[in-house]
Design an enzyme around this catalytic site. Structure first.
Site: not given
Ligand code: CMP
Length: 139
Positions: A11, A51, A87, A93, A114, A117, A128
């Site tokens: 990311k 998304y 994972r 996450t 984070n 993905h 995806e």
């Molecule tokens: P990802 O695995 O890319 O899939 C969905 C993304 O939403 C997740 O990683 C996080 O980066 C993001 N995400 C999930 N929960 C929150 C939250 N409470 N606030 C902001 N971003 C979030």
């Protein structure tokens, strides 16, 4: 039955912080073969579409803006039981909840930023992978 492929993005936070090479090396050192790789910049429309499963979530707008705020690295990775194995490698996450030694523990800034993905199911991995790569970009 589990497939052997998963999809990942490094990311914008991790790219901006200079972790692209170290994170790709983690993939390889942990036995994932790189089947496709692309350094790119998502448009707002691409991020919204990717998304869209989260469209009703309160963080959707923030997530879309973040994902198109800078370049990302998209990849297809192959290993036995790839979705679950990946994972485990990336961790929870929220990096504050991630296990020591996981990619998010070591490189992520926050739950929103984070670092990586990872697909959450074999079905979504296939969707995806096809979203980001055409057949002649997969090796
Ligand atoms: P990802 O695995 O890319 O899939 C969905 C993304 O939403 C997740 O990683 C996080 O980066 C993001 N995400 C999930 N929960 C929150 C939250 N409470 N606030 C902001 N971003 C979030």
């Amino acid at each position: 039955m589990a497939t052997n492929r998963t999809f990942t993005m490094i990311k914008p936070d991790a790219v901006k912080n200079g972790y692209m090479g170290q994170i790709i090396d983690r993939f390889i050192q942990n036995g994932f073969a790189i089947k496709a790789l692309k350094y790119t910049h998502l448009s707002k429309e691409q991020a919204q579409k990717f998304y869209e499963v989260h469209a009703e979530r309160p963080f959707y707008g923030e997530l879309v803006d973040f994902m198109c705020s800078g370049p990302i690295v998209a990849a297809i990775l192959e290993k036995d039981n790839a979705v679950n194995a990946f994972r485990t490698l990336i961790g929870a996450t929220d990096p504050a909840e991630a296990t020591e030694g996981t990619i998010r523990k070591d490189f992520a800034e926050s739950k929103a930023h984070n670092a990586v993905h990872g697909s959450d199911s074999d079905e979504n991995a296939a969707i995806e992978c096809a979203f980001h790569f055409s057949a002649n970009e997969i090796f």
